[in-house]
Design an enzyme around this catalytic site. Structure first.
Site, PDB file in Angstrom:
ATOM      1  N   GLY A 233     -32.275 -21.563 -37.940  1.00  0.00           N
ATOM      2  CA  GLY A 233     -32.962 -20.600 -38.818  1.00  0.00           C
ATOM      3  C   GLY A 233     -32.253 -20.469 -40.162  1.00  0.00           C
ATOM      4  O   GLY A 233     -32.879 -20.422 -41.218  1.00  0.00           O
ATOM      5  N   GLU A 250     -38.311 -16.245 -36.309  1.00  0.00           N
ATOM      6  CA  GLU A 250     -38.192 -15.613 -34.985  1.00  0.00           C
ATOM      7  C   GLU A 250     -37.038 -16.303 -34.285  1.00  0.00           C
ATOM      8  O   GLU A 250     -37.136 -17.489 -33.956  1.00  0.00           O
ATOM      9  CB  GLU A 250     -39.495 -15.789 -34.190  1.00  0.00           C
ATOM     10  CG  GLU A 250     -40.638 -14.940 -34.680  1.00  0.00           C
ATOM     11  CD  GLU A 250     -40.332 -13.465 -34.643  1.00  0.00           C
ATOM     12  OE1 GLU A 250     -39.501 -13.030 -33.828  1.00  0.00           O
ATOM     13  OE2 GLU A 250     -40.921 -12.738 -35.451  1.00  0.00           O
ATOM     14  N   CYS A 284     -36.373 -15.933 -25.673  1.00  0.00           N
ATOM     15  CA  CYS A 284     -35.652 -15.165 -26.695  1.00  0.00           C
ATOM     16  C   CYS A 284     -35.585 -13.699 -26.276  1.00  0.00           C
ATOM     17  O   CYS A 284     -34.668 -12.979 -26.633  1.00  0.00           O
ATOM     18  CB  CYS A 284     -36.355 -15.308 -28.032  1.00  0.00           C
ATOM     19  SG  CYS A 284     -38.123 -15.033 -27.892  1.00  0.00           S
ATOM     20  N   SER A 285     -36.580 -13.266 -25.504  1.00  0.00           N
ATOM     21  CA  SER A 285     -36.632 -11.865 -25.080  1.00  0.00           C
ATOM     22  C   SER A 285     -35.968 -11.655 -23.720  1.00  0.00           C
ATOM     23  O   SER A 285     -36.117 -10.583 -23.122  1.00  0.00           O
ATOM     24  CB  SER A 285     -38.094 -11.421 -24.988  1.00  0.00           C
ATOM     25  OG  SER A 285     -38.771 -12.229 -24.036  1.00  0.00           O
TER      26      SER A 285
HETATM   27  P1  NAD Z   1     -33.868 -24.997 -32.227  1.00  0.00           P
HETATM   28  O1  NAD Z   1     -33.479 -24.078 -33.323  1.00  0.00           O
HETATM   29  O2  NAD Z   1     -32.929 -26.037 -31.790  1.00  0.00           O
HETATM   30  O3  NAD Z   1     -35.199 -25.797 -32.654  1.00  0.00           O
HETATM   31  C1  NAD Z   1     -36.374 -25.117 -33.054  1.00  0.00           C
HETATM   32  C2  NAD Z   1     -37.227 -26.069 -33.881  1.00  0.00           C
HETATM   33  O4  NAD Z   1     -36.532 -26.347 -35.103  1.00  0.00           O
HETATM   34  C3  NAD Z   1     -37.463 -27.421 -33.209  1.00  0.00           C
HETATM   35  O5  NAD Z   1     -38.776 -27.850 -33.490  1.00  0.00           O
HETATM   36  C4  NAD Z   1     -36.437 -28.314 -33.901  1.00  0.00           C
HETATM   37  O6  NAD Z   1     -36.791 -29.671 -33.923  1.00  0.00           O
HETATM   38  C5  NAD Z   1     -36.456 -27.742 -35.312  1.00  0.00           C
HETATM   39  N1  NAD Z   1     -35.259 -28.051 -36.112  1.00  0.00           N
HETATM   40  C6  NAD Z   1     -34.017 -28.399 -35.670  1.00  0.00           C
HETATM   41  N2  NAD Z   1     -33.197 -28.608 -36.726  1.00  0.00           N
HETATM   42  C7  NAD Z   1     -33.922 -28.366 -37.841  1.00  0.00           C
HETATM   43  C8  NAD Z   1     -33.620 -28.374 -39.238  1.00  0.00           C
HETATM   44  N3  NAD Z   1     -32.412 -28.697 -39.691  1.00  0.00           N
HETATM   45  N4  NAD Z   1     -34.594 -28.036 -40.112  1.00  0.00           N
HETATM   46  C9  NAD Z   1     -35.829 -27.688 -39.671  1.00  0.00           C
HETATM   47  N5  NAD Z   1     -36.169 -27.678 -38.367  1.00  0.00           N
HETATM   48  C10 NAD Z   1     -35.228 -28.002 -37.457  1.00  0.00           C
HETATM   49  O7  NAD Z   1     -34.347 -24.066 -31.037  1.00  0.00           O
HETATM   50  P2  NAD Z   1     -34.784 -24.495 -29.570  1.00  0.00           P
HETATM   51  O8  NAD Z   1     -33.549 -24.940 -28.850  1.00  0.00           O
HETATM   52  O9  NAD Z   1     -35.962 -25.398 -29.647  1.00  0.00           O
HETATM   53  O10 NAD Z   1     -35.292 -23.085 -28.973  1.00  0.00           O
HETATM   54  C11 NAD Z   1     -34.428 -22.137 -28.478  1.00  0.00           C
HETATM   55  C12 NAD Z   1     -34.153 -21.049 -29.489  1.00  0.00           C
HETATM   56  O11 NAD Z   1     -35.381 -20.501 -29.971  1.00  0.00           O
HETATM   57  C13 NAD Z   1     -33.392 -19.880 -28.906  1.00  0.00           C
HETATM   58  O12 NAD Z   1     -32.350 -19.491 -29.761  1.00  0.00           O
HETATM   59  C14 NAD Z   1     -34.438 -18.769 -28.825  1.00  0.00           C
HETATM   60  O13 NAD Z   1     -33.923 -17.481 -28.855  1.00  0.00           O
HETATM   61  C15 NAD Z   1     -35.315 -19.078 -29.960  1.00  0.00           C
HETATM   62  N6  NAD Z   1     -36.656 -18.503 -29.754  1.00  0.00           N
HETATM   63  C16 NAD Z   1     -37.003 -17.350 -30.403  1.00  0.00           C
HETATM   64  C17 NAD Z   1     -38.247 -16.776 -30.190  1.00  0.00           C
HETATM   65  C18 NAD Z   1     -38.657 -15.488 -30.892  1.00  0.00           C
HETATM   66  O14 NAD Z   1     -39.842 -15.175 -30.889  1.00  0.00           O
HETATM   67  N7  NAD Z   1     -37.752 -14.732 -31.473  1.00  0.00           N
HETATM   68  C19 NAD Z   1     -39.153 -17.378 -29.317  1.00  0.00           C
HETATM   69  C20 NAD Z   1     -38.772 -18.540 -28.679  1.00  0.00           C
HETATM   70  C21 NAD Z   1     -37.517 -19.106 -28.901  1.00  0.00           C
END
Ligand code: NAD
Length: 479
Positions: A233, A250, A284-285
């Site tokens: 993020g 998120e 996440c929740s």
């Molecule tokens: P992640 O951050 O590794 O990846 C999320 C997305 O971002 C993927 O599509 C990934 O390919 C992409 N990504 C990775 N590096 C990037 C970059 N440098 N630039 C742009 N995009 C990039 O997360 P994950 O492992 O797929 O999911 C788990 C995480 O998501 C947990 O931390 C969880 O809390 C969070 N999450 C939050 C919510 C919410 O609503 N708050 C919901 C679901 C998951």
């Protein structure tokens, strides 16, 4: 094993240059090979979306509503296939995959309703303290948007972004998670049949580095809506900052469940298990920290252990599994690492903590409960994203609230109490975007999704998510 194209631009499927190996986490077998895209595909997809924007942004709300309803119907018609794909690619039980499909349908239907209402609401009068001028407020779609989603609820997270973006009149480039692209590929096929003009919806599967980063950097994209980890993020926000893009984020959570002294214990145990072990805790929740009134603690711990140990873990297509596998080897190792670090920090393992003996293959970890977790340990403070609960006794309501709020995250929280007044008081004191009282983690498209502190920027769902994809224009004229 399926071989699938991983790029969909201007209504045409294409094979990108980067193969993604998609695994079934329940048996570690290769499920599909997806020909993912790269920065060049993002470039073409963004161009197609730009070219489609004029027409789509000028369509009426009711025209857009028609397409959203057709998508909902398409999802309904392909329910079985979507359940199969979600259960095999995520390892989640089929019942949970059914809920995901229901959520997607409800989300598209809800934003169809809101889109219908847009024709009357696009322009509204503004009261001014002068008779020499009149003003109107106009809401317009913000442009081409990039949607980046994670792997834990792939199709659901996508629907939460895609439905409001399309309803608002935006054109879209979607990047699914490279770990779980199959449900989104099916969704794209449904969208292709739903009557959306070519170029309004585009999809580029691929890695975060190759595809996600290119999306965040592209100056033609007006906004990035991202769901994922905090670390990524931050990177998305930094890249987006270079071209002053809007971002909604998120991110993670470390949510608490507060069991007040007059709680129904059976309900509290059930909610702790649902919050901690649904989707194998990859939420996440997720209920990560359970704070239990002193007087109830011994009884609660005994019942929780019995209930957690009774949860049937296994392949979604074998027997009657209640909890599935973790999504891949990396996540399995991460969670094992958190468990090992927790033990090293002095936390006491009440149950679980390792692979069930009867499941030698697949990324399974038994429902795990820790007690006596040091408050400064990573186990207590960091997001685990696996089936791990930390339970702690509290001496008072005030202590429970203070501990719950003592986190860099603030996504959701839950309260269990028979005393409605106390529960509402606690809900008001919690720093969280959504608080459930005596309720499981039900989410309706009408209510806002998102959190305080480092959990979110912005809110998804509800009318807020439609506004998030709109620009506000005032037109002020001399009389
Ligand atoms: P992640 O951050 O590794 O990846 C999320 C997305 O971002 C993927 O599509 C990934 O390919 C992409 N990504 C990775 N590096 C990037 C970059 N440098 N630039 C742009 N995009 C990039 O997360 P994950 O492992 O797929 O999911 C788990 C995480 O998501 C947990 O931390 C969880 O809390 C969070 N999450 C939050 C919510 C919410 O609503 N708050 C919901 C679901 C998951």
């Amino acid at each position: 094993m399926m071989k699938l194209p991983g790029v969909y631009i201007e209504g045409v499927w294409q094979h990108g240059p980067h193969p993604l190996m998609v695994i079934n986490p329940s048996n570690e077998q290769l499920l599909a090979e997806v020909a993912g895209g790269d920065g060049a595909a993002v470039d073409r997809a963004t161009l197609a979306a730009r070219q489609a924007f004029g027409r789509w942004s000028n369509s009426t709300g009711s025209e857009r509503a028609k397409v959203l309803r057709a998508i909902a119907e398409g999802v309904e018609a392909r329910r079985e296939r979507l359940v199969f794909l979600q259960a095999s690619n995520n390892g989640k039980p089929q019942g949970e995959a059914q809920m995901d499909v229901d959520d997607v349908i409800a989300t598209f239907r809800y934003y169809a309703e809101l889109a219908d209402g847009l024709d009357a609401a696009q322009d509204s009068a503004v009261a001014l303290p002068s008779e020499d001028f009149v003003a109107r407020l106009r809401r317009e779609p913000c442009g081409v948007v990039g949607l980046i989603v994670p792997w834990n609820f792939p199709m659901v997270t996508t629907a939460w972004k895609l439905a409001p973006a399309l309803a608002a009149g935006c054109c879209v480039v979607l990047k699914p998670s490279e770990v779980t692209p199959l449900a989104e590929l099916e969704l794209a096929a449904i969208i292709a049949e739903a009557g959306l003009p070519a170029g309004v919806f585009n999809l580029v599967c691929g890695t975060g580095i190759a595809v996600g980063a290119a999306l965040a950097a592209d100056p033609r994209i007006a906004k990035i809506s991202f769901t994922g980890s905090n670390g990524v993020g931050v990177q998305v926000m930094q890249r987006a900052a270079e071209t002053i893009k809007g971002v909604s984020l998120e991110l993670g959570g470390k949510s608490a469940l507060l069991v007040l002294e007059d709680a129904d214990l059976d309900l509290a145990v059930e909610l702790a298990c649902l919050g901690g072990f649904f989707n194998a805790g990859q939420m996440c929740s997720a209920t990560s920290r359970v704070l239990v009134a002193d007087a109830l603690y011994p009884d609660f711990i005994a019942r929780l252990k019995a209930r957690a140990e009774a949860i049937r873990v296994g392949d979604p297509f074998v027997g009657d599994s209640e909890m599935g596998a973790l999504v891949n080897q990396l996540q399995y190792q991460r969670v094992q690492g958190h468990i090992a670090a927790g033990l090293k920090a002095g936390a006491q393992l009440l149950c679980g903590g390792s692979r069930p003996a009867e499941l030698p293959c697949g990324y399974f970890i038994s429902p795990t409960v820790f007690t006596e977790v040091p408050l400064d340990s990573a186990l207590w403070r960091d997001e685990i994203f696996g089936p791990v609960l930390c339970v702690r006794p509290v001496a008072s309501e005030a202590e429970a609230v203070a501990l719950a709020n003592d986190s860099e995250f603030g996504l959701v929280a839950s309260v269990v109490s028979r005393d409605r007044v106390a529960a509402e008081r606690v809900a008001n004191a919690l720093q969280a975007g959504l608080v459930w009282i005596n309720a499981p983690q039900v989410i309706f498209p009408q209510t806002a999704w998102g959190g305080y502190k480092q959990s979110s920027i912005g809110r998804e769902l509800g009318p807020w998510d439609l506004s998030a994809f709109q620009e506000i224009k005032h037109v002020l004229s001399a009389v």
